[in-house]
Design an enzyme around this catalytic site. Structure first.
Site, mmCIF file in Angstrom:
data_model
loop_
_atom_site.group_PDB
_atom_site.id
_atom_site.type_symbol
_atom_site.label_atom_id
_atom_site.label_comp_id
_atom_site.label_asym_id
_atom_site.label_seq_id
_atom_site.Cartn_x
_atom_site.Cartn_y
_atom_site.Cartn_z
ATOM 1 C CD GLU A 1 25.513 71.303 21.960
ATOM 2 O OE1 GLU A 1 25.420 71.977 23.002
ATOM 3 O OE2 GLU A 1 25.678 70.067 21.956
ATOM 4 C CG ASP B 1 25.913 74.943 23.105
ATOM 5 O OD1 ASP B 1 25.054 74.452 22.382
ATOM 6 O OD2 ASP B 1 26.663 74.278 23.836
ATOM 7 C CD GLU C 1 25.167 75.677 27.747
ATOM 8 O OE1 GLU C 1 25.061 74.591 27.182
ATOM 9 O OE2 GLU C 1 25.911 75.869 28.724
ATOM 10 C CG ASN D 1 31.566 75.048 23.771
ATOM 11 O OD1 ASN D 1 32.486 75.148 22.968
ATOM 12 N ND2 ASN D 1 31.578 74.155 24.755
#
Length: 309
Positions: A123, A125, A127, A142
């Site tokens: 993943e 990220d 956000e 992240n």
């Protein structure tokens, strides 16, 4: 602070697969019971959140390396408790509820991500943690590999992301991951497998984005709760662009099915000295958290990649 440091960085690309996406053609709204809407002949997508539910969408394609651009306009006003996310992720059988698909009962989160399926998912990220009126959003980044993350860096933005659309980019190639905002790099995560650091390179990922309630942690660690009198909260998207190795039926659209690209393309893109200087300037002036300096979190020693050049 002088904003002249943030002139867009234009990079010449030799593209393996470059598509200006149409939301109707290239994504699907996956949850929200009508709170996600595609309009303007597929050129605009909106996600909404109210007290009952948030909403989200995902790309129809999977990618094994790519450069994903998205123009986003975040929730205006008092968005405390909201999280907006943009991410790329790999998922196999894992039911992903932790950050992006679970509608919690108090704060708002907005995300843009690449993510793969599975209990050992990968993943990448972006956000956006909501704010009180007049306070800046927190931009949280992240990287997860094989289900392991803990590589957070957080920033305050140098502009109001609710006043207009801004471009957020995840560039992921076999050597590095680069996070950029309006063409300005803010973070580089290098492939440091040579020192034992995991790097996402084997699992194809989809692009996901969602708007959800996370006021148990998103704003000031959960101290500020969502003001539902301001609902519905709405985030807007346009300008989705995908330059990527599309993964389909177990094969990559890139030459030889590998991550080795033509010199100068995004598949071998790296930051030049000017881009590195801009990134250092952002990190010096706008970074508010870096896992590589958090000695209390890692009492046995910081992760090895934090010491690598």
């Amino acid at each position: 602070m002088a904003h002249s440091y943030f002139l867009p960085l234009f990079i010449s690309l030799i593209v393996i697969s470059s598509v200006s996406a149409n939301f109707q053609r290239d994504v699907e709204i996956t949850w929200g019971d009508g709170r996600g809407q595609i309009t303007n002949n597929g050129e605009l997508l909106t996600l909404s959140l109210d007290k009952s539910s948030g909403s989200g969408f995902q790309s129809k394609n999977e990618y094994l390396f790519g450069k994903i651009d998205m123009q986003m306009k975040l929730v205006p006003g008092n968005s405390a408790g909201t999280v907006t996310t943009l991410y790329v992720s790999y998922i196999t059988t894992f039911i992903f509820l932790l950050l992006h698909f679970e509608v919690l009962v108090t704060k708002i989160s907005f995300s843009l991500q690449l993510k793969s399926p599975g209990t050992t998912w990968d993943e990448i990220d972006f956000e956006f943690l909501g704010n009180l009126s007049g306070d800046p959003y927190t931009l949280h980044t992240n990287v997860y590999t094989q289900g392991k993350g803990d590589k957070e860096q957080q920033f305050k933005l140098w502009f109001d992301p609710t006043a207009d659309f801004h471009t957020y980019t995840i560039l992921w190639n076999p050597q590095r991951i680069i996070f950029t905002v309006d063409g300005t790099p803010i973070r580089e995560f290098k492939n440091m497998e040579s020192v034992g650091t995991l790097f996402p390179k084997n699992q194809p990922m989809r692009m996901y984005s969602s708007l959800w309630n996370a006021d148990d942690w998103a704003t000031r660690g959960g101290l500020v709760k969502t003001d539902w009198s301001k609902a519905p909260f709405t985030a807007s998207y346009r300008g989705f662009n995908q330059e990527a190795c599309v993964w389909s039926n177990g094969k990559s659209s890139c030459p030889n099915g590998s991550g080795q690209g033509t010199t100068g393309s995004w598949l071998s893109q790296e930051l030049d000295s000017t881009a590195q200087e801009r990134m250092r300037w952002v990190q010096k002036n706008y970074m508010i958290y870096n896992y590589c300096t958090d000695t209390k979190r890692f009492p046995q020693g910081l992760p090895k990649e934090c010491f690598a050049a």
